[in-house]
Design an enzyme around this catalytic site. Structure first.
Site: not given
Ligand code: 3PG
Length: 215
Positions: A40, A129, A44
């Site tokens: 993924e 998700k 951003r």
């Molecule tokens: C996302 O966008 O899915 C999160 O920022 C990922 O979360 P994490 O950094 O706690 O794994």
């Protein structure tokens, strides 16, 4: 291939925030070498769309490259044009749901509550998700969802790490977990690709430990 097929191929999905286009292919290859098959790429950073194209070129065909942090219909269009093979969002709006329906792109919409699962189900989705998973209730929340939402399946993301991934993966309504813990900034900065491969291997080994009945 639908989104459940993609999660079956890769029960651990790295969430990648691309700051440096120069190292993204090495980082993704390191994860691929550790067994990761779905990636993924979060929309951003300004480099994100280009990173998707770079990874489509650089990685073997078995790798499936997705776009994350899709919050607007126009993000979806841009992701498809960049070559994204699936999409992920942190939540869902009517406009985004409509846009997803008009694209043949496997999609993992974000949900964070019972009402959001119900609304997204009405829009035709069955795989979500759960975000931000740890902050909104984690494993007990997913266990509670398995009663009223028996058909729903989840990819919890947000606060997942090597220490708790197996607990999530052991749940019958969890197909995969997502997160950024396999890509620590220091390892990327040092070019420690073997270290990143090892983190991916450890994460996937936990999916093997979390054996559960077929669903
Ligand atoms: C996302 O966008 O899915 C999160 O920022 C990922 O979360 P994490 O950094 O706690 O794994």
């Amino acid at each position: 291939m639908d989104v459940r097929d993609i999660l079956a191929l890769s029960p651990v999905v790295p969430v990648m925030v691309v700051h440096d286009l120069g190292s993204i292919a090495d980082a993704a290859m390191a994860l691929f070498a550790g067994g990761i098959r779905a990636f993924e790429i979060t929309l951003r950073t300004p480099q994100a769309l280009q990173a998707i194209s770079v990874l489509r070129q650089a990685l073997p065909d078995e790798a499936i490259i997705g776009a994350g942090t899709i919050t607007q219909p126009e993000h979806l269009q841009a992701a498809v044009q960049a070559g994204a093979q699936f999409g992920v969002s942190p939540g869902l709006t009517p406009a985004l749901a409509e846009a997803i329906r008009s694209q043949a792109l496997p999609f993992l919409p974000g949900v964070a509550s019972a009402s959001e699962v119900m609304q997204a189900t009405n829009w035709g989705f069955d795989t979500f998700k759960l975000f931000p998973a740890a902050a909104i209730g984690g494993v007990p929340l997913l266990q509670s969802f398995s009663g009223p939402f028996a058909q729903a399946r989840f990819c919890p993301t947000g606060g997942i790490n090597a220490g708790n991934a197996a607990e999530y993966l052991a749940l019958n309504n969890v197909l995969a977990v997502g997160g950024s813990w396999m890509l620590p900034a220091d390892k990327i900065a040092q070019g420690d690709w073997q270290g990143i491969t090892a983190l991916a291997q450890t994460a996937l080994a936990q999916t093997a430990c979390a054996l559960k009945p077929a669903h």
